[in-house]
Design an enzyme around this catalytic site. Structure first.
Site, PDB file in Angstrom:
ATOM      1  N   PHE A   1       0.825  -1.208   0.000  1.00  0.00           N
ATOM      2  CA  PHE A   1       0.000   0.000   0.000  1.00  0.00           C
ATOM      3  C   PHE A   1       0.857   1.256   0.000  1.00  0.00           C
ATOM      4  CE2 PHE A   1      -2.770  -3.230   2.154  1.00  0.00           C
ATOM      5  CZ  PHE A   1      -3.513  -3.488   1.009  1.00  0.00           C
ATOM      6  N   ASP A   2       2.036   1.198   0.601  1.00  0.00           N
ATOM      7  CA  ASP A   2       2.975   2.317   0.479  1.00  0.00           C
ATOM      8  C   ASP A   2       3.326   2.563  -0.984  1.00  0.00           C
ATOM      9  OD1 ASP A   2       3.508   3.399   3.042  1.00  0.00           O
ATOM     10  OD2 ASP A   2       4.726   1.678   3.561  1.00  0.00           O
ATOM     11  N   LEU A   3       3.636   1.491  -1.698  1.00  0.00           N
ATOM     12  CA  LEU A   3       4.053   1.633  -3.082  1.00  0.00           C
ATOM     13  C   LEU A   3       2.891   2.084  -3.969  1.00  0.00           C
ATOM     14  CD1 LEU A   3       6.296  -1.545  -3.227  1.00  0.00           C
ATOM     15  CD2 LEU A   3       7.074   0.834  -3.225  1.00  0.00           C
TER      16      LEU A   3
END
Length: 406
Positions: free
Chosen positions: A162-164
């Site tokens: 989800f960061d990416l």
């Protein structure tokens, strides 16, 4: 030069999402200027690190950027940072951050300096609470559906997915806002939250609907591909492979090359189903696997790799990171995306350029990540017109800093 040549973006960030957004923009040609605390912030020593303690994470996430060391805890430092963000230029005035932007660096304050400023701000949750991928993931249920079938323990995966995804959404949001500024002449504040990104993914993939409409809390299915056919097999040489029969073509190629047409047809007749259907294959996965397992157990990977590739079977071997680096040519300079790069303080190793190619020109080669504060004097002189004496005075007072010795 990249497609974003001439665009200037100021970044104040930590962790993965915003640094990856800045790196993406830099790899497409934008001039991305990182604001770093003197001596380094949270990311400067993040693992993985070399034996000498140099951060490989930093080197990976900051390729092609410039680094300016400014003490943002000092009002004079925040004033200087705001001047950099709002420095003149039609393609400047763009700011991305996931850190608190108060006082001189708040959007309201920046807009007073430059009416068309664009600020993209990532929060943890929509109400401003802190969150990272490794807290969002368990909160939304993914670890309970990950791991061996029948096991009870949650499994948190190592990929900060989800960061990416958020990083790419920040990139897209900035470019969308910049396009609107180009068309309508106004800037804006763009906000998103990491947990909202993950929650949206949950909805987009049908998982929320599966719970609410079907009343299903998805269990663990091990390495099986949910909703189609995909399974791992241990081969005669002890290696493990993953084979995929998600589409009809993939499925038929797998059945044909393993010579399983007759038993698979008999299975379909016995169950009264059409195994060309994805859902039918998933429901019959255990019976299908029982037919295919002896075939793989009797063969080494070398025995069937060529035949699988020739027949268009979708498959792969399981590798560790080290095995992948040693064995997969796509992680080497055989792949035009990769180049051998000398990263100061770390050494020479293969580094990826952008995976995106544009037909209007060749793909830019990757460039090293900056050292902390490497470009402080250069940027302050170039963008703010400060003289050497002014910069020296700022350094003497600790408001800014130059390069940190290795």
């Amino acid at each position: 030069m990249g497609v974003l040549e001439g665009m200037r973006v100021v970044e104040s960030s930590a962790f993965v999402a915003v640094p990856s957004a800045g790196m993406t923009l830099a790899q497409m040609g934008a001039d991305v200027i990182r604001i770093d605390m003197p001596g380094g912030g949270m990311d400067s020593g993040r693992w993985p690190v070399t034996r000498s303690g140099r951060s490989l994470f930093w080197a990976g996430m900051n390729k092609g950027k410039r680094s300016v060391s400014i003490d943002l805890s000092d009002p004079r430092g925040r004033e200087l940072a705001a001047e950099l963000i709002c420095a003149p230029g039609p393609d400047a005035g763009c700011f991305i951050t996931n850190l608190p932007a108060r006082g001189e660096m708040s959007f309201a304050s920046l807009r007073e300096r430059r009416a068309d400023v664009i600020m993209v701000s990532l929060k943890g949750t929509r109400d401003g609470a802190p969150a990272v991928d490794y807290s969002v993931n368990p909160a939304l249920g993914f670890p309970t559906a990950t791991g061996p079938e029948g096991s009870a323990d949650p499994v948190s995966h190592v990929l900060p997915a989800f960061d990416l995804i958020a990083g790419q959404m920040i990139t897209g949001a900035l470019l969308a806002a910049e396009r609107q500024r180009l068309c309508r002449g106004r800037g804006q504040l763009v906000e998103l939250a990491l947990k909202d990104v993950a929650a949206a993914v949950l909805g987009h993939c049908g998982i929320i609907g599966e719970v609410v409409v079907n009343g299903v809390d998805r269990p663990k299915y091990g390495n099986a591909l949910y909703g189609g056919y995909g399974q791992d097999f241990v081969c005669g040489d002890g290696r493990r492979v993953m084979v995929i029969g998600l589409t009809v073509r993939q499925w038929r190629n797998l059945v044909k090359v393993t010579g399983s047409e007759t038993p698979i047809a008999a299975l379909a007749a016995r169950l009264g189903v059409d195994l060309d259907g994805e859902g039918a294959r998933f429901e019959a996965r255990d019976a299908i696997t029982a037919i295919l397992r002896p075939w793989f157990a009797a063969r080494s990977v070398a025995d069937f790799a060529g035949a699988f590739d020739a027949a268009g079977v979708t498959w792969s071997v399981f590798r560790s990171f080290a095995e992948a680096v040693r064995e997969d040519p796509d992680l080497s300079t055989d792949n035009p995306m990769f180049h051998m790069l000398d990263q100061p303080g770390i050494g020479r190793f293969p580094v990826p350029a952008s995976p995106v190619t544009f037909g209007a020109g060749p793909r830019d080669r990757p460039t090293p990540a900056p050292g902390l504060g490497q470009h402080t004097e250069e940027v302050l002189a170039e963008l703010l017109g400060l003289g050497s004496g002014q910069i020296g005075a700022l350094m003497d007072s600790g408001v800014v800093a130059g390069p940190v010795p290795a």
